[in-house]
Enzyme design. Sequence first.
Site, mmCIF file in Angstrom:
data_model
loop_
_atom_site.group_PDB
_atom_site.id
_atom_site.type_symbol
_atom_site.label_atom_id
_atom_site.label_comp_id
_atom_site.label_asym_id
_atom_site.label_seq_id
_atom_site.Cartn_x
_atom_site.Cartn_y
_atom_site.Cartn_z
ATOM 1 N N ARG A 1 30.381 15.056 12.250
ATOM 2 C CA ARG A 1 31.086 15.714 13.439
ATOM 3 C C ARG A 1 32.732 15.926 12.911
ATOM 4 O O ARG A 1 33.043 17.010 13.500
ATOM 5 C CB ARG A 1 30.984 14.673 14.596
ATOM 6 C CG ARG A 1 31.821 15.364 15.949
ATOM 7 C CD ARG A 1 31.741 14.495 17.002
ATOM 8 N NE ARG A 1 32.633 15.159 18.029
ATOM 9 C CZ ARG A 1 34.008 14.836 18.349
ATOM 10 N NH1 ARG A 1 34.539 14.242 17.450
ATOM 11 N NH2 ARG A 1 34.358 15.236 19.137
ATOM 12 N N SER B 1 32.780 15.786 22.422
ATOM 13 C CA SER B 1 32.388 14.544 23.026
ATOM 14 C C SER B 1 32.128 14.709 24.595
ATOM 15 O O SER B 1 32.239 15.719 25.166
ATOM 16 C CB SER B 1 33.818 13.597 22.511
ATOM 17 O OG SER B 1 34.721 14.403 22.820
ATOM 18 N N GLU C 1 0.688 -1.359 0.043
ATOM 19 C CA GLU C 1 0.050 -0.034 0.223
ATOM 20 C C GLU C 1 0.858 0.894 0.003
ATOM 21 O O GLU C 1 0.575 2.213 -0.607
ATOM 22 C CB GLU C 1 -0.884 -0.140 1.114
ATOM 23 C CG GLU C 1 -2.120 -0.931 1.062
ATOM 24 C CD GLU C 1 -2.854 -1.052 2.415
ATOM 25 O OE1 GLU C 1 -4.012 -0.874 2.391
ATOM 26 O OE2 GLU C 1 -2.129 -1.426 3.443
ATOM 27 N N CYS D 1 42.605 -28.519 0.475
ATOM 28 C CA CYS D 1 43.050 -29.040 -0.747
ATOM 29 C C CYS D 1 44.475 -28.691 -1.157
ATOM 30 O O CYS D 1 44.987 -28.989 -2.180
ATOM 31 C CB CYS D 1 42.115 -28.395 -2.086
ATOM 32 S SG CYS D 1 42.449 -26.694 -2.364
ATOM 33 N N GLU E 1 19.491 9.269 28.562
ATOM 34 C CA GLU E 1 19.126 8.794 27.438
ATOM 35 C C GLU E 1 20.081 7.591 26.791
ATOM 36 O O GLU E 1 21.237 7.662 27.230
ATOM 37 C CB GLU E 1 19.196 9.670 26.127
ATOM 38 C CG GLU E 1 18.753 11.076 26.232
ATOM 39 C CD GLU E 1 19.268 12.227 25.375
ATOM 40 O OE1 GLU E 1 20.000 12.236 24.440
ATOM 41 O OE2 GLU E 1 18.915 13.546 26.040
ATOM 42 N N ASP F 1 3.685 1.525 -1.194
ATOM 43 C CA ASP F 1 4.491 1.675 -2.669
ATOM 44 C C ASP F 1 3.491 2.198 -3.477
ATOM 45 O O ASP F 1 3.885 2.905 -4.284
ATOM 46 C CB ASP F 1 4.902 0.179 -3.160
ATOM 47 C CG ASP F 1 6.020 -0.063 -2.520
ATOM 48 O OD1 ASP F 1 6.919 0.516 -1.744
ATOM 49 O OD2 ASP F 1 6.493 -1.498 -2.725
ATOM 50 N N TYR G 1 18.801 14.473 19.296
ATOM 51 C CA TYR G 1 18.769 14.854 20.627
ATOM 52 C C TYR G 1 19.122 16.005 21.295
ATOM 53 O O TYR G 1 19.351 16.449 22.328
ATOM 54 C CB TYR G 1 19.556 13.770 21.575
ATOM 55 C CG TYR G 1 20.853 13.601 20.970
ATOM 56 C CD1 TYR G 1 21.846 14.572 21.222
ATOM 57 C CD2 TYR G 1 21.177 12.324 20.481
ATOM 58 C CE1 TYR G 1 23.320 14.105 20.771
ATOM 59 C CE2 TYR G 1 22.570 11.965 19.954
ATOM 60 C CZ TYR G 1 23.519 13.016 19.990
ATOM 61 O OH TYR G 1 24.875 12.913 19.577
ATOM 62 N N CYS H 1 45.879 -23.720 1.172
ATOM 63 C CA CYS H 1 44.684 -23.997 1.603
ATOM 64 C C CYS H 1 44.535 -25.402 2.405
ATOM 65 O O CYS H 1 45.180 -26.426 2.009
ATOM 66 C CB CYS H 1 43.313 -24.234 0.229
ATOM 67 S SG CYS H 1 41.872 -24.895 1.001
ATOM 68 N N CYS I 1 41.342 -19.364 -1.741
ATOM 69 C CA CYS I 1 41.730 -20.598 -2.500
ATOM 70 C C CYS I 1 40.973 -20.362 -3.677
ATOM 71 O O CYS I 1 40.008 -20.455 -3.709
ATOM 72 C CB CYS I 1 41.184 -21.957 -1.708
ATOM 73 S SG CYS I 1 41.380 -23.386 -2.629
ATOM 74 N N LYS J 1 22.766 5.844 24.916
ATOM 75 C CA LYS J 1 23.894 6.389 24.106
ATOM 76 C C LYS J 1 23.786 5.372 22.786
ATOM 77 O O LYS J 1 24.032 4.041 23.019
ATOM 78 C CB LYS J 1 25.212 6.180 24.943
ATOM 79 C CG LYS J 1 26.311 6.758 24.069
ATOM 80 C CD LYS J 1 27.311 6.975 25.082
ATOM 81 C CE LYS J 1 28.812 7.194 24.486
ATOM 82 N NZ LYS J 1 29.185 6.510 23.347
ATOM 83 N N GLU K 1 22.581 11.322 15.977
ATOM 84 C CA GLU K 1 23.320 10.046 15.761
ATOM 85 C C GLU K 1 22.726 9.257 14.740
ATOM 86 O O GLU K 1 21.723 8.916 14.572
ATOM 87 C CB GLU K 1 23.409 9.208 17.085
ATOM 88 C CG GLU K 1 24.647 8.437 17.251
ATOM 89 C CD GLU K 1 25.889 9.093 17.841
ATOM 90 O OE1 GLU K 1 25.801 10.438 18.232
ATOM 91 O OE2 GLU K 1 26.975 8.360 17.813
ATOM 92 N N LYS L 1 22.465 14.149 31.287
ATOM 93 C CA LYS L 1 22.464 15.340 31.273
ATOM 94 C C LYS L 1 21.734 16.048 32.105
ATOM 95 O O LYS L 1 20.563 15.594 32.508
ATOM 96 C CB LYS L 1 21.765 15.863 29.896
ATOM 97 C CG LYS L 1 22.701 15.203 28.492
ATOM 98 C CD LYS L 1 21.909 15.547 27.344
ATOM 99 C CE LYS L 1 22.838 14.877 26.099
ATOM 100 N NZ LYS L 1 21.810 14.669 24.933
ATOM 101 N N LYS M 1 29.279 4.319 30.408
ATOM 102 C CA LYS M 1 29.595 3.127 29.701
ATOM 103 C C LYS M 1 29.213 1.845 30.318
ATOM 104 O O LYS M 1 29.746 1.538 31.533
ATOM 105 C CB LYS M 1 31.079 3.095 29.290
ATOM 106 C CG LYS M 1 31.555 4.353 28.327
ATOM 107 C CD LYS M 1 31.048 4.317 27.130
ATOM 108 C CE LYS M 1 31.808 5.203 25.891
ATOM 109 N NZ LYS M 1 32.704 4.493 25.347
ATOM 110 N N CYS N 1 37.988 -27.246 -4.829
ATOM 111 C CA CYS N 1 38.361 -27.362 -3.238
ATOM 112 C C CYS N 1 37.081 -28.045 -2.634
ATOM 113 O O CYS N 1 36.076 -27.611 -2.499
ATOM 114 C CB CYS N 1 38.784 -26.047 -2.720
ATOM 115 S SG CYS N 1 39.093 -26.025 -1.043
ATOM 116 N N ASP O 1 25.354 4.049 19.392
ATOM 117 C CA ASP O 1 26.809 3.450 19.087
ATOM 118 C C ASP O 1 26.703 3.705 17.560
ATOM 119 O O ASP O 1 26.558 2.878 16.646
ATOM 120 C CB ASP O 1 27.055 2.041 19.353
ATOM 121 C CG ASP O 1 28.595 2.008 19.330
ATOM 122 O OD1 ASP O 1 29.306 2.963 19.246
ATOM 123 O OD2 ASP O 1 28.835 0.734 19.449
HETATM 124 ZN ZN LIG Z 1 40.961 -25.130 -1.211
#
Ligand SMILES: [Zn+2]
Length: 687
Positions: free
Chosen positions: A144, A88, A41, A415, A121, A43, A232, A412, A430, A123, A180, A295, A319, A435, A125
């Site tokens: 940044r 930071s 819908e 093989c 909040e 789309d 934020y 390898c 390889c 954090k 972020e 904060k 952390k 193989c 990553d």
């Molecule tokens: Zn191999």
Amino acid sequence: MSAIPSAPADAIARHRELCDLVRHHEERYYILDDPEISDAEFDRLLHELERLEAAHPGLVTPHSPTQRVAGRPIDRFESVDHMVPMLSLDNAYSEDELRAFDERVRKGADLRNGSVSYVAELKIDGLSIALTYDGGRLIRGATRGNGTTGEDVTVNVRTIRAIPLTLHGGPVGRVEVRGEVYLPRASFERANREREEAGLPLFANPRNAAAGTMRNLDPALVDRRGLSAFTYQLLSEETSFAHHADTLAALRGWGLPVEPHWRRCEGIGAVVALCAEWADARRTLQFETDGVVIKVDDLALRERLGSTAKFPRWATAFKFPAEQATTALKAIAVNVGRTGAVTPYAVLEPVFLAGSTISMATLHNAEDVARKDLREGDRVLIEKGGDVIPKVVKPMLPHPEGSRPWVMPSMCPACSSALQRDEAEVVWRCENTACPARIRRALEHFASRSAMNIEGLGESLIDALVAQGLVHDFADLYGLTADRLEQLVVVPKDPRSERAKPRKLGKVGRNVAKQLTQSKQHDLARLIYGLGIRHVGEKAAATLARRFRTLERILDTPAEDLQAVPEIGPVVAASVRAFANEPRNRELVERLGAAGVNMQSLSADSSSEPGPLAGRTYVITGTLSSMSREDATAALERLGARVSGSVSKKTTALIAGAEAGSKLEKARQLGVETLDESAFLDLILRA
Ligand SMILES: [Zn+2]
């Protein structure tokens, strides 16, 4: 191009309505994760908007939801100076450090007794980003960088559906919103699966993947990768709030994404409790978080506290304790993948960490091992991040006496072929297509659920079939009889059981035979994907099947015509050609056909009725202002025309947008008709 006529009032009204509707549903889907309508819908709404804009090009603005992805890659990013530096945050790693932060804040606030209100909040990553809106419209997105100078990544930011191109309500002047950009777990896993399929080194974590993606010069690739964002912070001359909590509520109210789990905490005790709670609960989230940002809520108090040269005094980032352990690195072994890529992994002395026993860990690639100088016999620090696969962080020095730096084996392990490395790549391979390790992986892929979906044909059965010389390729599978499979002796793979004894397959074998027979009837798309052609993922396989109908036609189509199909890029086209040019592959396909495996597309044939432009070939060059080149190609193809990548005498006409170059020159030389954008729009609207 001729002047664009203004659109009638009803078209203008419907256009506005559609733009609002599309944004509303983008918000439901990408920000609230709570869609109200199906993808189909959605789309349909987007297509109606595209058609309306094609009919009335004057309605197209840079802020229309159809204009998120720019048509072509850019050359480089411009640099951007941040008017207010992007600082930071100072970190806190323990409850004591959180309480020390609170002490400093209360001292700065002259509060001997009583508590401070904080906002906590999660954090994210990811990668810090600064978005500039003017008159409610997104005009710039910048990274940044080093905090004072970043890069203008607007073309990439625009592809992120969580970020609105237009704010609803909100400030009329120029404002900057910070946040972020991140890669959700599912997108990260998909990106790595695709890289593995393409034989590329994997991203170590979602943050690296997000940062790498944001710096990609091709907005179309950025779009496909599926980035998301949270905001934020607000920098504005005209609009300000007394409290940070009000800012977050306002950002969300204007249509910006805000991570919904933020809380107001009265005093540091509540903050400590919240941090402890999320240290476990974070695993349930759709994205990686490595801590909690705390904060001061009162903005006037923030003002008084100010900043040091590096950090604001009114905030800190707690952390989460990393889940780490040390253990012995018994050996560094290598694994051979389906494409022949050879990757090292760590064999560890089993150790219990964060809920499971770990005996193996990924080592990404040989360069990573060298950079960390991991040696067999080392004691190593291992870590389980938010992701499930543990990794080796570093060796605990000193290395044991007599140890040596690890080197990639020259041969390898499966093989004994000499391993090769491309100058440009970090990946060792390889190259032996016969193989046994590669064949095992290839068979696993062929039998997998998204490919030929042969239930029961798993790792241990494949090992037995290859080891006993019964299967050398996909076609051999179809020569296996039910009786033969029933009698086959296998060693079940069960890492928890020491008592895995060889045994006959029995009834399971009969069932596998039945599954094999059934798999012959699958759609061509599954077979193409199952063949494991480099760079041909599920989606490309489906597109190829739908467009070309038979495997034979796909293998006989020149790269140029493969590439003319929207969604099929030059890399995929070249890879399909390389596969088709290898006589052994042709022979394999013939044997599969002889075994009765279906080689035709079963999906609805969209090209069965010749369209009004059937038999005509067009070439598109330059930039079209009303739609992307991909959309123009799709529009022509829907009408039955063929779109080719280069101009020849057979070309019906060249469609030349702005800044058309050498192709326009060539068309003139060959006397091929040229259509400008308005003539092109005329063509598709009249047809
Ligand atoms: Zn191999």
